[in-house]
Design an enzyme around this catalytic site. Structure first.
Site, PDB file in Angstrom:
ATOM      1  N   HIS A 140       0.860  -1.183   0.000  1.00 51.61           N
ATOM      2  CA  HIS A 140       0.000   0.000   0.000  1.00 51.61           C
ATOM      3  C   HIS A 140       0.892   1.226   0.000  1.00 51.61           C
ATOM      4  O   HIS A 140       1.719   1.410   0.892  1.00 51.61           O
ATOM      5  CB  HIS A 140      -0.922   0.021   1.218  1.00 51.61           C
ATOM      6  CG  HIS A 140      -1.808   1.234   1.267  1.00 51.61           C
ATOM      7  ND1 HIS A 140      -3.047   1.276   0.670  1.00 51.61           N
ATOM      8  CD2 HIS A 140      -1.615   2.462   1.827  1.00 51.61           C
ATOM      9  CE1 HIS A 140      -3.596   2.461   0.866  1.00 51.61           C
ATOM     10  NE2 HIS A 140      -2.744   3.204   1.565  1.00 51.61           N
ATOM     11  N   CYS A 141       0.742   2.075  -1.017  1.00 58.37           N
ATOM     12  CA  CYS A 141       1.575   3.272  -1.139  1.00 58.37           C
ATOM     13  C   CYS A 141       0.776   4.499  -0.722  1.00 58.37           C
ATOM     14  O   CYS A 141      -0.160   4.894  -1.431  1.00 58.37           O
ATOM     15  CB  CYS A 141       2.062   3.432  -2.581  1.00 58.37           C
ATOM     16  SG  CYS A 141       3.124   4.882  -2.818  1.00 58.37           S
ATOM     17  N   PRO A 142       1.101   5.117   0.406  1.00 61.85           N
ATOM     18  CA  PRO A 142       0.323   6.286   0.851  1.00 61.85           C
ATOM     19  C   PRO A 142       0.475   7.479  -0.082  1.00 61.85           C
ATOM     20  O   PRO A 142      -0.450   8.282  -0.212  1.00 61.85           O
ATOM     21  CB  PRO A 142       0.905   6.579   2.238  1.00 61.85           C
ATOM     22  CG  PRO A 142       2.256   5.963   2.233  1.00 61.85           C
ATOM     23  CD  PRO A 142       2.176   4.773   1.354  1.00 61.85           C
ATOM     24  N   GLY A 145      -1.691   6.927  -2.729  1.00 60.29           N
ATOM     25  CA  GLY A 145      -3.032   6.905  -2.147  1.00 60.29           C
ATOM     26  C   GLY A 145      -3.804   5.658  -2.443  1.00 60.29           C
ATOM     27  O   GLY A 145      -5.027   5.638  -2.293  1.00 60.29           O
ATOM     28  N   ASN A 146      -3.136   4.594  -2.877  1.00 53.86           N
ATOM     29  CA  ASN A 146      -3.851   3.404  -3.308  1.00 53.86           C
ATOM     30  C   ASN A 146      -2.995   2.173  -3.040  1.00 53.86           C
ATOM     31  O   ASN A 146      -1.778   2.266  -2.834  1.00 53.86           O
ATOM     32  CB  ASN A 146      -4.158   3.512  -4.807  1.00 53.86           C
ATOM     33  CG  ASN A 146      -5.200   2.508  -5.266  1.00 53.86           C
ATOM     34  OD1 ASN A 146      -5.848   1.846  -4.449  1.00 53.86           O
ATOM     35  ND2 ASN A 146      -5.364   2.384  -6.556  1.00 53.86           N
TER      36      ASN A 146
END
Length: 341
Positions: A140-142, A145-146
């Site tokens: 999950h890549c903040p 955002g997804n």
């Protein structure tokens, strides 16, 4: 809306983004601000002070424009593309155990997700940030955002290549400006009447004064150069890491957990084939609706496959067996799992 994930919806449900959509907007703002300083401050300054340097060459300029476009386009593609969400089943009845021959449990078998009420297939994982199970979950890549998974990993990887190259280019341009400004600064002549030690001390003080004056005179270039240098280091390292896992057909999640330390990776088809599959392979269709402004209807209990003897649930298909069906309606009448938004 009774959507079980932590996603954010925009334009009346027509655009679905991950749980960290605000950070994604910050990422966009940061990139656009840095590009504005680069194109409207750094490049004009270079063209004026050092027009023959390679960073001001027309080819370099248009290459930086291309990298800027690729960075923003693939950032948005990675953020707005369904990562491979496996539709959750909102039912008090536990989903049936798949019997397609794949083992149940373990890192390479079906695993039951109590949150989504599904047996998720191998290589998938439940994302705690988005609160959904994702097929071939990478991470999950903040900042995007997804989640990064089976359906948007290629977009994320191209984004990494583009933004890493862009930050290196911008860093080189900023360093060139600072170096040129430092060299152009006036150095006081050495006083021969003083001793060597005193003369060397004065020269060191003059050098520090030149450096300080250079930094003070070009604050925007200094800040942009330092920021892009830090980004170039981290992003290039991350790009190299993803190049490695693409070459061996693994995900970040699998690599970190050491899934294939004592097991064979059946997805590994060789370096060339793995790259071809990642960049040009067929992307499976999304199993969730493309437009959440429609009415979402889940089948009743009698229609669900686990209520019929001898019938198996298809957990990875896009059919109505465990997934959602949609019919057109106004955004104000959106329903999901029998609940109205």
């Amino acid at each position: 809306e009774a959507w079980m994930g932590n996603h954010m919806f925009f334009c009346g449900g027509k655009i679905m983004m991950g749980s960290d959509a605000p950070l994604f907007l910050i990422t966009n703002f940061t990139i656009i601000l840095a590009l504005a300083i680069y194109f409207f401050v750094v490049l004009p300054h270079l063209n004026h002070t050092d027009p023959n340097h390679w960073t001001t060459h027309p080819i370099t300029f248009w290459f930086s424009v291309l990298l800027s476009v690729l960075t923003l386009v693939f950032l948005w593609l990675a953020a707005t593309t369904d990562a491979g969400i496996l539709p959750p089943l909102s039912s008090p009845i536990k989903a049936p155990i798949p019997n397609d021959g794949t083992q149940i449990g373990g890192p390479l078998g079906y695993r039951y997700c109590t949150t989504c009420n599904i047996f998720r297939p191998p290589r998938s994982k439940h994302c705690n940030s988005c609160n959904v199970c994702v097929s071939k979950f990478d991470h999950h890549c903040p900042w995007v955002g997804n989640c990064i998974g089976e359906r948007n990993h290629r977009y994320f990887f191209v984004f990494l290549i583009a933004v890493s190259s862009l930050t290196i280019l911008v860093t080189c341009a900023c360093l060139r400006i600072l170096y040129q400004a430092y060299e152009d600064a006036i150095t006081p002549a050495n006083d021969d009447t003083t001793g060597d030690a005193e003369a060397n001390a004065k020269l060191e003080m003059y050098a520090l004064a030149k450096l300080w004056n250079t930094i003070v005179s070009l604050p925007s270039v200094v800040v942009l150069g330092a920021f892009c240098l830090a980004c170039a280091w981290t992003l290039t390292s991350l790009t190299c890491f993803h190049a490695v896992i693409v070459s061996i057909a693994q995900t970040t999640n699998e690599r970190v957990r050491g899934v294939y330390t004592a097991a064979t990776n059946e997805a590994d088809e060789g370096c060339f084939r793995n790259w071809s599959n990642t960049l040009f392979g067929q992307v499976p269709p999304s199993q969730i609706p493309s437009d959440f402004s429609e009415i979402m209807i889940c089948g009743s209990r009698e229609e669900q496959p686990w209520t019929t003897t001898g019938q198996n649930v298809n957990l990875t298909s896009g059919t109505s067996n465990g997934s959602v069906r949609s019919t057109a309606a106004s955004p104000s009448s959106t329903t999901m799992n029998g609940t109205k938004r």
